[in-house]
Write a protein that holds these residues in place. Structure first.
Motif, PDB file in Angstrom:
ATOM      1  N   GLU A 162      19.494  -1.744  23.075  1.00  0.00           N
ATOM      2  CA  GLU A 162      20.172  -1.949  21.800  1.00  0.00           C
ATOM      3  C   GLU A 162      20.236  -0.703  20.920  1.00  0.00           C
ATOM      4  OE1 GLU A 162      21.908  -4.686  21.160  1.00  0.00           O
ATOM      5  OE2 GLU A 162      21.302  -5.271  23.179  1.00  0.00           O
ATOM      6  N   TRP A 163      19.292   0.199  21.029  1.00  0.00           N
ATOM      7  CA  TRP A 163      19.250   1.369  20.152  1.00  0.00           C
ATOM      8  C   TRP A 163      20.280   2.431  20.521  1.00  0.00           C
ATOM      9  CZ3 TRP A 163      18.237   5.696  22.969  1.00  0.00           C
ATOM     10  CH2 TRP A 163      17.584   5.518  24.189  1.00  0.00           C
ATOM     11  N   VAL A 164      20.860   2.337  21.682  1.00  0.00           N
ATOM     12  CA  VAL A 164      21.821   3.353  22.132  1.00  0.00           C
ATOM     13  C   VAL A 164      23.132   3.187  21.382  1.00  0.00           C
ATOM     14  CG1 VAL A 164      23.117   4.221  24.112  1.00  0.00           C
ATOM     15  CG2 VAL A 164      20.742   3.502  24.391  1.00  0.00           C
ATOM     16  N   ASP A 165      23.571   4.261  20.731  1.00  0.00           N
ATOM     17  CA  ASP A 165      24.829   4.206  19.985  1.00  0.00           C
ATOM     18  C   ASP A 165      25.741   5.398  20.274  1.00  0.00           C
ATOM     19  OD1 ASP A 165      23.606   6.289  18.604  1.00  0.00           O
ATOM     20  OD2 ASP A 165      23.731   5.328  16.655  1.00  0.00           O
ATOM     21  N   ILE A 166      25.492   6.101  21.372  1.00  0.00           N
ATOM     22  CA  ILE A 166      26.301   7.288  21.632  1.00  0.00           C
ATOM     23  C   ILE A 166      27.740   6.958  22.009  1.00  0.00           C
ATOM     24  CG2 ILE A 166      24.415   8.872  22.153  1.00  0.00           C
ATOM     25  CD1 ILE A 166      24.947   8.419  25.121  1.00  0.00           C
ATOM     26  N   GLY A 167      27.993   5.770  22.542  1.00  0.00           N
ATOM     27  CA  GLY A 167      29.374   5.376  22.842  1.00  0.00           C
ATOM     28  C   GLY A 167      30.183   5.218  21.568  1.00  0.00           C
ATOM     29  N   LEU A 168      29.604   4.532  20.600  1.00  0.00           N
ATOM     30  CA  LEU A 168      30.265   4.363  19.301  1.00  0.00           C
ATOM     31  C   LEU A 168      30.436   5.714  18.609  1.00  0.00           C
ATOM     32  CD1 LEU A 168      31.330   2.546  17.038  1.00  0.00           C
ATOM     33  CD2 LEU A 168      28.973   2.290  16.264  1.00  0.00           C
ATOM     34  N   MET A 169      29.394   6.529  18.647  1.00  0.00           N
ATOM     35  CA  MET A 169      29.459   7.855  18.046  1.00  0.00           C
ATOM     36  C   MET A 169      30.566   8.684  18.701  1.00  0.00           C
ATOM     37  SD  MET A 169      26.531  10.798  17.891  1.00  0.00           S
ATOM     38  CE  MET A 169      26.564  10.971  19.667  1.00  0.00           C
ATOM     39  N   ALA A 170      30.665   8.586  20.016  1.00  0.00           N
ATOM     40  CA  ALA A 170      31.693   9.341  20.735  1.00  0.00           C
ATOM     41  C   ALA A 170      33.086   8.926  20.290  1.00  0.00           C
ATOM     42  CB  ALA A 170      31.533   9.135  22.239  1.00  0.00           C
ATOM     43  N   ALA A 171      33.289   7.627  20.162  1.00  0.00           N
ATOM     44  CA  ALA A 171      34.601   7.134  19.755  1.00  0.00           C
ATOM     45  C   ALA A 171      34.944   7.561  18.330  1.00  0.00           C
ATOM     46  CB  ALA A 171      34.638   5.611  19.871  1.00  0.00           C
ATOM     47  N   ARG A 172      33.957   7.559  17.452  1.00  0.00           N
ATOM     48  CA  ARG A 172      34.209   7.890  16.042  1.00  0.00           C
ATOM     49  C   ARG A 172      34.248   9.386  15.760  1.00  0.00           C
ATOM     50  NH1 ARG A 172      30.515   3.634  12.608  1.00  0.00           N
ATOM     51  NH2 ARG A 172      31.811   1.822  13.011  1.00  0.00           N
ATOM     52  N   GLU A 173      33.384  10.137  16.419  1.00  0.00           N
ATOM     53  CA  GLU A 173      33.173  11.532  16.029  1.00  0.00           C
ATOM     54  C   GLU A 173      33.833  12.569  16.933  1.00  0.00           C
ATOM     55  OE1 GLU A 173      31.597  12.368  13.221  1.00  0.00           O
ATOM     56  OE2 GLU A 173      31.103  10.285  12.754  1.00  0.00           O
ATOM     57  N   VAL A 174      33.965  12.294  18.232  1.00  0.00           N
ATOM     58  CA  VAL A 174      34.416  13.365  19.129  1.00  0.00           C
ATOM     59  C   VAL A 174      35.586  13.002  20.029  1.00  0.00           C
ATOM     60  CG1 VAL A 174      32.164  14.508  19.179  1.00  0.00           C
ATOM     61  CG2 VAL A 174      32.709  12.837  20.924  1.00  0.00           C
ATOM     62  N   ASP A 175      36.054  11.782  19.995  1.00  0.00           N
ATOM     63  CA  ASP A 175      37.065  11.343  20.953  1.00  0.00           C
ATOM     64  C   ASP A 175      38.289  12.248  20.992  1.00  0.00           C
ATOM     65  OD1 ASP A 175      38.077   9.656  22.947  1.00  0.00           O
ATOM     66  OD2 ASP A 175      39.182   8.470  21.482  1.00  0.00           O
TER      67      ASP A 175
END
Length: 87
Positions: free
Chosen positions: A52-65
């Motif tokens: 549950e603590w993993v948020d790099i997918g969301l971060m990737a979509a918001r910040e670097v996509d």
């Protein structure tokens, strides 16, 4: 193990980006999460609450996509594979 392979791939890309900008918070956060993901995968298969603590997918979509599609794709793959690892 697919989750481990995708995390290693993403970590390699993050490490390359950190060489260019070692202070960029997105890269620093991604490296911390990937290191923790690999530690969890190496010690045992992650159980649901460990994921549950993993948020790099969301971060990737918001910040670097749009600015770095290679990194964004690798982070999203690592996030997905970790959260769906057998265990």
């Amino acid at each position: 193990m697919e989750a481990q392979q995708s995390a290693v791939t993403a970590l390699r890309i993050v490490d390359e980006r950190l060489q260019l900008n070692s202070q960029y918070g997105v890269y620093v956060h991604a490296k911390e999460q990937l290191d923790s993901m690999l530690a969890s995968l190496n010690s045992r298969e992650p159980i649901a609450e460990d994921r549950e603590w993993v948020d790099i997918g969301l971060m990737a979509a918001r910040e670097v996509d749009s600015s770095d599609p290679e990194l964004a794709g690798a982070l999203m793959d690592a996030d997905y594979d970790f959260k769906h690892a057998d265990g």
